[in-house]
Enzyme design. Structure first.
Site, PDB file in Angstrom:
ATOM      1  N   ARG A 116     -46.941 -94.542 -18.154  1.00  5.60           N
ATOM      2  CA  ARG A 116     -47.349 -95.177 -18.793  1.00  5.60           C
ATOM      3  C   ARG A 116     -48.610 -95.137 -19.946  1.00  5.60           C
ATOM      4  O   ARG A 116     -48.761 -96.274 -21.222  1.00  5.60           O
ATOM      5  CB  ARG A 116     -48.401 -96.356 -17.379  1.00  5.60           C
ATOM      6  CG  ARG A 116     -48.474 -97.580 -18.155  1.00  5.60           C
ATOM      7  CD  ARG A 116     -48.903 -98.376 -17.521  1.00  5.60           C
ATOM      8  NE  ARG A 116     -50.407 -98.084 -16.379  1.00  5.60           N
ATOM      9  CZ  ARG A 116     -50.299 -98.010 -14.781  1.00  5.60           C
ATOM     10  NH1 ARG A 116     -49.367 -99.397 -14.424  1.00  5.60           N
ATOM     11  NH2 ARG A 116     -51.493 -97.441 -13.786  1.00  5.60           N
ATOM     12  N   LYS A 167     -51.790-100.065 -21.312  1.00  5.56           N
ATOM     13  CA  LYS A 167     -53.477-100.358 -20.555  1.00  5.56           C
ATOM     14  C   LYS A 167     -55.092-100.044 -21.028  1.00  5.56           C
ATOM     15  O   LYS A 167     -55.242 -98.773 -21.671  1.00  5.56           O
ATOM     16  CB  LYS A 167     -53.613 -98.863 -19.058  1.00  5.56           C
ATOM     17  CG  LYS A 167     -54.549 -99.265 -17.789  1.00  5.56           C
ATOM     18  CD  LYS A 167     -54.156 -98.527 -16.955  1.00  5.56           C
ATOM     19  CE  LYS A 167     -55.797 -98.363 -15.891  1.00  5.56           C
ATOM     20  NZ  LYS A 167     -55.498 -99.725 -15.280  1.00  5.56           N
ATOM     21  N   GLU A 188     -51.257-112.075 -13.368  1.00  3.73           N
ATOM     22  CA  GLU A 188     -52.148-111.102 -12.867  1.00  3.73           C
ATOM     23  C   GLU A 188     -54.124-111.391 -11.990  1.00  3.73           C
ATOM     24  O   GLU A 188     -54.059-113.080 -13.194  1.00  3.73           O
ATOM     25  CB  GLU A 188     -51.427-109.858 -13.054  1.00  3.73           C
ATOM     26  CG  GLU A 188     -52.476-109.070 -14.510  1.00  3.73           C
ATOM     27  CD  GLU A 188     -51.728-107.811 -14.375  1.00  3.73           C
ATOM     28  OE1 GLU A 188     -51.891-107.023 -14.304  1.00  3.73           O
ATOM     29  OE2 GLU A 188     -51.761-107.793 -15.718  1.00  3.73           O
TER      30      GLU A 188
END
Ligand code: PLP
Ligand code: COI
Length: 341
Positions: free
Chosen positions: A82, A184, A220
């Site tokens: 990621r 992220k 989210e």
């Protein structure tokens, strides 16, 4: 190794400096060998790309003490992947995935005395991060980078641990369509700070973000994905291109299906449907699974039947199975547990 004198059971989610951290520098198109340092400070130029244009990203994973006394990490390969995906989206130098795993391994090993003991409910949080470090003034990516990893012992992300929390539907958006919500990037968190400070001021624990394009679908929170349970016991999680692909959520969906025999659905979740669910949880490395008791939409309360006292039964089973796998009491799927020592 002797453990530090820390009140492990009463740790919150705060920074405590540990002994060693990892650092590697990227310059002239290559990463240096990298290694550990005792120096917790980072010295960079005033015009570093990270400072001026927020060219930074991070990861989060945990190291645990297992029932039989080993120190393990949970699926660090997925964090490595990621971070590589995030780096590409932000035009940053990619830190090689196998070196990422080696770096987090070495950093945890060097701070073993800070890994909370088995049964304390705490863990050693591991924070890899990457930033553009040389001076830029025109808007463009840096040419030099630092990849670093530090650790800090942590307890529950939300005060009260497994007590259900109250969240609100947020009027601010977290991620734009075709933006950076799926990676992220530090910038996603910078722009959520006002929303979380405001939520806390109004007495809520977290924000529920809706999709920015239509504001009709659940996305989210600022730091965790959602899991819902339907009346007929299915586990549902929102599918969206603008949410972070949580490693905890992906693992829990697998656990729900393969260990607990539940039906699982990853699909769009209209906000209108939230009132139909029987349980709601926030899942992430920091949050583990934090039960949500109530969602407040501009004064209108949605109270889940699981209530405000304890986790609902499905959430509890998921929590127990996942943490059982992480602590070595339940056999893990192949490759999920990385043994440090
Ligand atoms: N969503 C956001 C925005 C996050 O910051 C995090 C934390 O990493 C998560 C979800 C949960 O992801 P993971 O389970 O990989 O920690
Ligand atoms: C994590 O769960 O690791 C996160 O990054 C969430 C939050 C601390 C930003």
């Amino acid at each position: 190794m002797e453990k530090k004198n820390i009140d492990w059971s009463n740790l919150g989610f705060t920074y405590i400096e540990t002994d060693q951290r990892y650092v590697s520098h990227y310059k002239d198109g290559a990463w240096d060998e990298g290694g550990l340092t005792a120096d917790a400070n980072v010295v960079i130029n005033e015009s570093a790309c990270v400072l001026q244009y927020a060219q930074t990203c991070f990861e989060g994973l945990k190291a645990y003490t297992t029932a039989d006394g080993h120190i393990v990490m949970f699926r660090p390969d997925l964090n490595a992947k990621r971070m590589a995906d995030t780096a590409k989206r932000l035009e940053m130098a990619v830190f090689p995935e196998e070196r990422f795993i080696d770096a987090v391994h070495k950093t945890v090993e060097a701070n073993v005395s800070y890994v909370p003991p088995y049964g304390s409910g705490a863990a050693l949080y591991v924070r890899p991060y990457l930033f553009g470090s040389n001076a830029v003034i025109g808007v463009r990516p840096a040419e030099e980078y630092q990849f670093r990893v530090f650790t800090t012992p942590v307890g529950p992300y939300f005060k009260g641990g497994a007590k259900p929390i109250t969240i609100r539907v947020c009027d601010f958006d977290r991620a734009a369509p075709r933006g950076t919500g799926h990676v992220k990037a530090g910038l996603n968190y910078a722009m959520s700070l006002h929303a979380i400070v405001d939520a806390h001021k109004q007495g809520f624990d977290e924000n529920m973000y809706l999709d920015a394009a239509t504001r009709t679908k659940v996305e989210e929170t600022g730091g965790a994905n959602f899991l819902f349970v339907t009346k007929d016991g299915k586990v549902v999680t929102p599918k969206s291109d603008t949410i972070l692909p949580s490693i905890t959520r992906r693992s829990l969906m697998y656990v729900a299906e393969k260990y607990l025999g539940l039906s699982v659905e990853e699909r769009e979740v209209p906000f209108e449907e939230v009132q139909e669910f029987t349980e709601c949880g926030l899942c992430g490395t920091a949050a583990v699974i934090s039960p949500v008791g109530k969602v407040v939409d501009h004064g209108k309360e949605i109270c889940f039947p699981s209530g405000m006292e304890a986790m609902g039964p499905v959430t509890k089973k998921l929590y127990d199975t996942l943490t059982g796998i992480q602590m070595g009491q339940i056999e893990a799927p192949e490759g999920w547990i990385h043994v440090v020592c």
